[in-house]
Design an enzyme around this catalytic site. Sequence first.
Site, PDB file in Angstrom:
ATOM      1  N   SER A  72      80.527 -65.755  69.975  1.00 36.59           N
ATOM      2  CA  SER A  72      80.327 -64.741  68.934  1.00 36.59           C
ATOM      3  C   SER A  72      79.389 -63.614  69.335  1.00 36.59           C
ATOM      4  CB  SER A  72      79.827 -65.398  67.651  1.00 36.59           C
ATOM      5  OG  SER A  72      78.669 -66.171  67.903  1.00 36.59           O
TER       6      SER A  72
ATOM      7  N   HIS B   8      86.377 -66.267  66.513  1.00 35.17           N
ATOM      8  CA  HIS B   8      86.517 -64.874  66.953  1.00 35.17           C
ATOM      9  C   HIS B   8      87.751 -64.620  67.825  1.00 35.17           C
ATOM     10  CE1 HIS B   8      82.523 -63.814  65.419  1.00 35.17           C
ATOM     11  NE2 HIS B   8      82.222 -65.063  65.741  1.00 35.17           N
TER      12      HIS B   8
ATOM     13  N   LYS C 100      87.015 -63.650  59.313  1.00 29.25           N
ATOM     14  CA  LYS C 100      86.798 -62.562  60.276  1.00 29.25           C
ATOM     15  C   LYS C 100      88.089 -61.743  60.371  1.00 29.25           C
ATOM     16  CE  LYS C 100      83.176 -65.375  62.274  1.00 29.25           C
ATOM     17  NZ  LYS C 100      82.087 -64.970  61.382  1.00 29.25           N
TER      18      LYS C 100
HETATM   19  C1  LIG Z   1      81.834 -69.228  66.348  1.00 20.54           C
HETATM   20  C2  LIG Z   1      81.597 -69.293  64.873  1.00 20.54           C
HETATM   21  N1  LIG Z   1      81.851 -70.443  64.229  1.00 20.54           N
HETATM   22  C3  LIG Z   1      81.669 -70.552  62.917  1.00 20.54           C
HETATM   23  C4  LIG Z   1      81.215 -69.502  62.163  1.00 20.54           C
HETATM   24  C5  LIG Z   1      81.004 -69.681  60.707  1.00 20.54           C
HETATM   25  O1  LIG Z   1      82.119 -69.258  59.998  1.00 20.54           O
HETATM   26  P1  LIG Z   1      81.955 -68.814  58.486  1.00 20.54           P
HETATM   27  O2  LIG Z   1      81.340 -67.465  58.498  1.00 20.54           O
HETATM   28  O3  LIG Z   1      83.337 -68.860  57.940  1.00 20.54           O
HETATM   29  O4  LIG Z   1      81.048 -69.828  57.862  1.00 20.54           O
HETATM   30  C6  LIG Z   1      80.951 -68.276  62.793  1.00 20.54           C
HETATM   31  C7  LIG Z   1      80.492 -67.059  62.112  1.00 20.54           C
HETATM   32  O5  LIG Z   1      79.891 -66.900  61.180  1.00 20.54           O
HETATM   33  C8  LIG Z   1      81.129 -68.178  64.181  1.00 20.54           C
HETATM   34  O6  LIG Z   1      80.843 -67.045  64.814  1.00 20.54           O
END
Ligand SMILES: Cc1ncc(COP(=O)(O)O)c(C=O)c1O
Length: 389
Positions: free
Chosen positions: A176, A204, A235
């Site tokens: 990320s 992502h 996203k």
């Molecule tokens: C790699 C990754 N996994 C999980 C999440 C969490 O997802 P969510 O925003 O739907 O809780 C994010 C970002 O926030 C992320 O970048």
Amino acid sequence: MENISKYVSNMKENGLYREFKYLNSGQGPKALVEGREIILLGSNNYLGLCDDVRLKEVAIRAVKEYGVGSGGSRLTTGSYDLHKKLEEKIANFKGTEDALVFNTGYMANVGILSALCDKKWVIFCDKYNHASIIDGCLLSGAKLVRYRHCDMDDLERKINMYKGKVNLIVTDGVFSMDGDVAPLDHIVKLAKKYDMFTMVDDAHGVGVLGEKGSGTCSYFGVNKDIDMQIGTLSKAIASIGGYVAGKKEMIDYMKNVSRSFIFSTALPPASIAVSLKAIEIIEKDKDRRQKLIELSNWFKGELKAMGFHITDTITPIIPAIIGDAKKATLFSESLLEEGIYVPAIRPPTVQKGTARLRISLMATHRSKDLEYVLKVMQFHGKRLKIIEG
Ligand SMILES: Cc1ncc(COP(=O)(O)O)c(C=O)c1O
């Protein structure tokens, strides 16, 4: 309380204190931030679908048909026919037998890891994995072994040193804060060689990589080899929610055991309807994906030519590494004064000494606006001695 005040003033002194910026508009390439129109350059709305008229329409239709709240957890009164359709859609998109929707990606990671693993397990985890993976590992009680970022030699060395009774390799598909891609082909080979489970969080990668935008597993052709494909609906999919896709048996287990799934009210029908429609758009709209990649490649090339330290990626996440947290904050603030919002990412989100501007592009950004961004970044980059000149 004294300790808390000290902690906060320390953060302020070191450029680590974070504050909200409030948007007064939708999440597009341009947005109103605290009453001012700015170019938005840090959003995860990669395909620009957050304000897509087709998605707004399905949300309105779902509200009219189903109302606004879901009224209960999935295993009580909160499961709708739309949830079923979305889970079938995700399984098909990801090339798996089944899927299960959670309320967020964070909840999916925490819920799945803690339901699957316990102290008999050893989890091998990339050092740059998302915080929700780390939290899930810690909650599970398993032994956590972190390997150097994307370093397959280090992973194999650590497997040989720490391998236990049951073992799991877990990685982000696209990282990320760095935008680089995990070597899933190599990870699958190691998992087969040492008989290990695999889990990929593709928050992502979806919408950006792979056939029909279905993500990093598809990009490497390993959909069938990964035991658990995790993702978020928040996203590129432009809605809210998380999911796991995999074998039916594993999904049935998670439905019955995963605490963050069981003990939380289901997502409302409108969000589910939006996710369904967004995946349909992503599958069909190859041009949008292509445009995003072309814009990103061009933009990265221009920044590099100016002398910015840009990590090489094949994704729209473009980290401009600054190093010092205070300088990164100052750079971000200078850009905001010029009408550009790109957040400074600082420790603890990234490692100390690697503070950065995390630029992310949308397929709907206009070249004219990005040319303006480049000029402003060059000016302030020189002024703050981030680049030479
Ligand atoms: C790699 C990754 N996994 C999980 C999440 C969490 O997802 P969510 O925003 O739907 O809780 C994010 C970002 O926030 C992320 O970048």
